[in-house]
Every structure is written in structure tokens, then in C-alpha cells.
Design a protein around this motif. Structure first.
Motif, mmCIF file in Angstrom:
data_model
loop_
_atom_site.group_PDB
_atom_site.id
_atom_site.type_symbol
_atom_site.label_atom_id
_atom_site.label_comp_id
_atom_site.label_asym_id
_atom_site.label_seq_id
_atom_site.Cartn_x
_atom_site.Cartn_y
_atom_site.Cartn_z
ATOM 1 N N CYS A 229 73.388 -141.156 25.952
ATOM 2 C CA CYS A 229 72.895 -142.543 25.915
ATOM 3 C C CYS A 229 71.509 -142.656 26.841
ATOM 4 O O CYS A 229 70.808 -143.620 26.280
ATOM 5 C CB CYS A 229 73.966 -143.412 26.724
ATOM 6 S SG CYS A 229 74.606 -142.897 28.270
ATOM 7 N N ASP B 173 80.017 -146.874 28.928
ATOM 8 C CA ASP B 173 79.141 -147.851 29.464
ATOM 9 C C ASP B 173 77.681 -147.768 29.059
ATOM 10 O O ASP B 173 77.017 -148.552 29.170
ATOM 11 C CB ASP B 173 79.026 -147.481 30.978
ATOM 12 C CG ASP B 173 78.429 -146.316 31.334
ATOM 13 O OD1 ASP B 173 77.963 -145.566 30.536
ATOM 14 O OD2 ASP B 173 78.207 -146.072 32.533
ATOM 15 N N CYS C 172 79.611 -139.770 27.036
ATOM 16 C CA CYS C 172 78.666 -139.274 25.808
ATOM 17 C C CYS C 172 78.158 -137.855 26.150
ATOM 18 O O CYS C 172 77.224 -137.431 25.504
ATOM 19 C CB CYS C 172 77.889 -140.145 25.690
ATOM 20 S SG CYS C 172 76.475 -140.308 27.208
ATOM 21 N N CYS D 212 79.302 -143.092 32.966
ATOM 22 C CA CYS D 212 80.757 -142.784 32.999
ATOM 23 C C CYS D 212 80.757 -141.340 32.242
ATOM 24 O O CYS D 212 82.146 -140.814 32.357
ATOM 25 C CB CYS D 212 81.212 -143.734 31.981
ATOM 26 S SG CYS D 212 80.673 -143.416 30.178
#
Ligand code: FES
Length: 291
Positions: free
Chosen positions: A236, A216, A224, A221
Motif C-alpha cells: 500500500c 488500512d 499487505c 496494519c
């Protein structure tokens, strides 16, 4: 909005696209990225912004067509809009006066390191670029790197161009000659790990850009997750740039292998070359794969 103004084949399956995105162009800084969906309903792909023109309101990205979504992006015609471009995302790089800065990159990382080289040069540093490639025909953006850096070294693994060997072999020589004050690396995990091992042994501060699997790109989510300074962080929203000496590369490698082994998937995408394009199962797994 997000109209494609220009397209260029960089080499083989690597393309550059310039788009009209004035709000992003106004704010973007070196090291940041955007989340792109070529058409409605497509998956999101994170792409580093490699160039921008604040006056013209344009941004550019260079990406490899190694999956369905990146392939679709590459095939969109000039004058057509991209459905969604969200950003700039991630923290901007911390650009400071350091002295002699070595920017080392392999693969598509060479495109991603270009704005970093320009920014360090603009801040009064001497910038030495090192580009590594398997063979001459895989070499990317040599001319652009020569403009962005004071000096560029190239290493090809098969010796088809310039020095035979790895990019890290060149770095090793520079470090031993005590010619390096600071290192910035973007490329394969193994390359960045080796760079950090070398620089840590020689007390040279090092920043890396991590490109784990992103779904996302908004910190929700959990796909990462990376371990930095013994803490789990989301690349992110807390990266993608980190102190290389604090990154747990073994954990990162293990996590990426976990993705590959759990979900054999023929589609690949761009943000890093290890990333697999994420279908629904990948999205689900990305949320549950943990240490
Ligand atoms: Fe970072 Fe989802 S991609 S949390």
C-alpha cells in the motif's frame, strides 16, 4: 464532496462510478489508488483510480460487487455523496519511453491497466494490449482498451471470442517474435507469475501491480506484506507497482492461501479477486500472518 456524478454498469456485477473529488483529481497519477468507505463505519476498500478529469475535478473507479461493502458502494444513488475517499495512495507508475510496451490484464485488472496503457501511449510508446477472460461474457472494456492501445489481442479460455487460450499464450508468441521491449501486467497472481517467468527468460523488463489484502491502506496494519527482492515490503505504501522479476510469487500465493484457509468468509471484495472482505477477525489475522 465525493458526490456521485455518474454510474454505469460495465458488465454483470461490474460498475463504474464517477465522483467529484477535486483535490484527488488534481494530484492522482497512473497506478495510484484511493481508499473508499461508502458510509460511516463501513470497511475501507482500496480502488484503483482508472480515470480522472483535473479540470472538472472528477475521478472514476471501476469495481466488482463481490462483497457487502462493494455491493453497498454500487447501490449508492447518483447525486449522493460517498462518506470517505482518501488518496491518492501508493506510488505512481514509472512511465518512460520503452519502445513496444505490452500491457497484459485479466479480470478487473483490465480496468486497472487502462490508465497505464494511456500513459505509455502518451509517452510515445507503441502499446499492445492483451486481455484475457474465461469466456466472452466475462470480457471487460474491450472498446476502451482499443482506444488506449495501438493494438489489442484477446484470449478467451473457452474460445468463445478471438483466440482460444490464455492471455499468456498471446504474450508468448509476441516474445518469441522478439516484438516486446517492456511488459506491464495486472491480474491473477498465477497470470503475473507466468508473465514474469516468460519475460525473465527473455530478459524483458516487467512491472506488475500487486493487490494483496489491504486493511488500512496506510502502512500500519501490515496486512499487505509481500516479499520483493528478498525483503518484506508493504504494497500500500511501497507499491502497488513492483519489478515483477523481484517479486516472490510463491510466497504471495502462500500468504493469500493462508488467508483463505484461516478465515473461510463468504464475502469478497474488489481490489483483487482473491481478496476476502475483512471482518474484525480478518483484521486481526492480517496483522499476525507472517512468513
Ligand atoms: Fe498496507 Fe495495512 S494495508 S500496511
Amino acid at each position: 464532496m465525493f458526490e456521485i456524478l455518474n454510474k454505469q454498469i460495465v458488465t454483470q456485477d461490474i460498475k463504474r462510478i464517477d465522483i467529484y473529488a477535486p483535490d484527488i483529481a488534481k494530484k492522482v497519477e497512473p497506478g495510484q489508488f484511493v481508499r473508499v468507505s461508502p458510509e460511516e463505519g463501513d470497511e475501507h476498500i482500496p480502488l484503483s483510480v482508472v480515470d480522472w478529469d483535473r479540470k472538472k475535478g472528477t475521478i472514476s473507479f471501476i469495481f466488482q460487487e463481490i462483497g457487502q461493502t462493494t455491493g453497498k458502494l454500487g447501490s449508492l444513488p447518483i447525486n449522493e455523496p460517498i462518506f470517505s475517499v482518501l488518496g491518492p495512495l501508493g506510488f505512481a507508475s514509472k512511465i518512460e519511453k520503452k519502445g513496444t510496451v505490452v500491457c497484459i490484464a485479466t479480470g478487473i485488472g483490465t480496468a486497472q491497466i487502462l490508465p497505464i496503457c494511456r500513459a505509455y501511449q502518451k509517452s510515445g510508446n507503441k502499446v499492445i494490449g492483451i486481455i484475457g477472460a474465461k469466456t466472452k461474457k466475462n470480457l471487460l472494456l474491450e472498446a476502451q482498451m482499443r482506444i488506449a492501445c495501438n493494438k489489442v489481442f484477446i484470449a478467451t479460455q473457452d474460445g468463445t471470442y478471438e483466440r482460444k487460450g490464455l492471455a499468456t499464450d498471446v504474450l508468448k508468441d509476441l516474445v518469441h517474435k522478439k516484438e516486446v521491449d517492456f511488459v506491464y501486467a495486472i491480474g491473477s497472481i498465477e497470470m503475473m507469475k507466468e508473465v514474469c517467468r516468460l519475460t525473465q527468460d527473455n530478459n524483458i523488463p516487467t512491472r506488475v501491480q500487486l493487490k494483496p489484502i489491504m486493511v488500512d491502506c496506510l502502512g500500519m496494519c501490515g496486512s499487505c506484506r509481500v516479499k520483493v527482492d528478498n525483503k518484506i515490503v508493504f504494497a500500500c505504501v511501497e507499491g502497488p507497482e513492483f519489478d515483477g522479476h523481484k517479486v516472490d510469487f510463491d510466497d504471495f500465493i502462500r500468504r493469500m492461501k493462508g488467508f483463505e484457509e484461516s478465515v473461510p468468509c463468504p464475502h469478497k471484495t474488489q481490489f483483487n479477486q482473491q481478496k476476502k472482505e475483512s471482518g474484525p477477525l480478518m483484521r486481526f489475522l492480517s496483522g499476525i500472518l507472517s512468513d
